[in-house]
Design a protein around this motif. Structure first.
Motif, short mmCIF file in Angstrom:
data_model
loop_
_atom_site.label_atom_id
_atom_site.label_comp_id
_atom_site.label_asym_id
_atom_site.label_seq_id
_atom_site.Cartn_x
_atom_site.Cartn_y
_atom_site.Cartn_z
N ARG A 107 -4.83 15.68 -6.87
CA ARG A 107 -4.40 14.31 -7.15
C ARG A 107 -2.94 14.16 -6.78
NH1 ARG A 107 -9.30 13.10 -7.64
NH2 ARG A 107 -10.28 12.61 -9.61
N THR A 108 -2.64 13.07 -6.15
CA THR A 108 -1.27 12.71 -5.84
C THR A 108 -0.89 11.57 -6.77
OG1 THR A 108 -1.54 13.31 -3.54
CG2 THR A 108 0.23 11.79 -4.04
N VAL A 109 0.30 11.63 -7.29
CA VAL A 109 0.80 10.53 -8.12
C VAL A 109 1.79 9.77 -7.25
CG1 VAL A 109 1.97 9.88 -10.24
CG2 VAL A 109 0.48 11.89 -10.22
N PRO A 110 1.33 8.68 -6.63
CA PRO A 110 2.20 7.95 -5.72
C PRO A 110 3.18 7.04 -6.45
CG PRO A 110 0.08 6.87 -5.85
CD PRO A 110 -0.02 8.13 -6.68
N GLU B 56 -0.67 5.26 -12.45
CA GLU B 56 -1.93 5.90 -12.86
C GLU B 56 -3.03 5.53 -11.89
OE1 GLU B 56 -3.61 4.37 -16.52
OE2 GLU B 56 -2.66 2.43 -16.18
N GLU B 57 -3.95 6.46 -11.70
CA GLU B 57 -5.09 6.22 -10.83
C GLU B 57 -6.17 5.47 -11.60
OE1 GLU B 57 -6.72 9.09 -7.70
OE2 GLU B 57 -8.13 9.29 -9.38
N ILE C 288 0.86 -1.18 0.00
CA ILE C 288 0.00 0.00 0.00
C ILE C 288 0.90 1.23 0.00
CG2 ILE C 288 -1.75 1.31 1.26
CD1 ILE C 288 -2.69 -1.38 2.43
N SER C 289 0.66 2.11 -0.95
CA SER C 289 1.46 3.33 -1.05
C SER C 289 1.11 4.27 0.10
CB SER C 289 1.17 4.00 -2.39
OG SER C 289 1.76 5.26 -2.45
N PRO C 290 2.09 4.64 0.93
CA PRO C 290 1.80 5.57 2.03
C PRO C 290 1.54 6.97 1.50
CG PRO C 290 4.13 5.01 2.00
CD PRO C 290 3.47 4.20 0.92
N PRO C 291 0.82 7.77 2.26
CA PRO C 291 0.53 9.13 1.81
C PRO C 291 1.75 10.02 1.83
CG PRO C 291 -0.19 8.86 4.06
CD PRO C 291 0.27 7.51 3.58
N GLY C 292 1.72 11.03 0.99
CA GLY C 292 2.72 12.09 1.06
C GLY C 292 2.30 13.06 2.13
#
Length: 173
Positions: free
Chosen positions: A130-133, A144-145, A108-112
């Motif tokens: 939008r965040t591009v993780p 991509e989301e 799981i990509s952690p938040p910025g």
């Protein structure tokens, strides 16, 4: 037994509450998420635990409260009160480094960093942020989301264009 030792009681109650896992992200404890705010032992021996939900409508809040109550009672406290504290509101900045590491290790990509806002009313923005993780699996930045909402409303669904694997991202709040 009523736990009344005011010296070790708070530490014991806090350790029990801190070890409770999040029902939606079970690899994280409430301490990892920064949800656990404080723990005090009141004069009558009641263990009072304050938690802040990730957002006010969080459907997991009732389960978190029950789990904290059960854990603190299991640590020897007969009377437990789990209280909700909404101010200041929770932010993804409260997730610990350990919590971010656990998210990434579990795909799981952690938040910025959470968005910064000036004091006062929340400004209306008509364009989505939008965040591009980065991909938590291969580390690539080319993602991509796929859906703004994942398994829970606090996560979005993405795909890595490099390794082609899907992954969830915890949204910045």
């Amino acid at each position: 037994m009523v736990a009344t030792d005011r010296t070790t009681g708070p530490e014991r109650a806090r350790a029990a509450a801190a070890a409770v896992t999040d029902p939606e992200l079970p690899m994280l404890t409430l301490a990892d998420l920064g949800i656990l705010r404080r723990v005090e032992i009141e004069e009558d021996g009641t263990a009072a635990v304050w938690i802040t939900p990730t957002y006010s409508g969080c459907p997991a809040l009732a389960e978190m409260r029950a789990d904290v109550d059960r854990a603190v009672r299991g640590a020897g406290f007969d009377r437990v009160e789990v209280r909700t504290e909404l101010s200041p509101p929770w932010t993804t900045d409260w997730i610990t480094d350990e919590g971010r590491r656990k998210l990434s290790e579990n795909g799981i990509s952690p938040p910025g960093g959470a968005p910064r806002r000036a004091p006062g009313p929340v400004p209306l923005t008509l364009m989505p942020t939008r965040t591009v993780p980065r991909c938590p699996l291969c580390g690539a930045a080319d993602t991509e989301e796929l859906s703004r909402f994942g398994a829970t409303s606090c996560k979005s669904l993405h795909r890595c264009r490099s390794c082609l694997e899907p992954f969830e991202h915890v949204k910045e709040i």
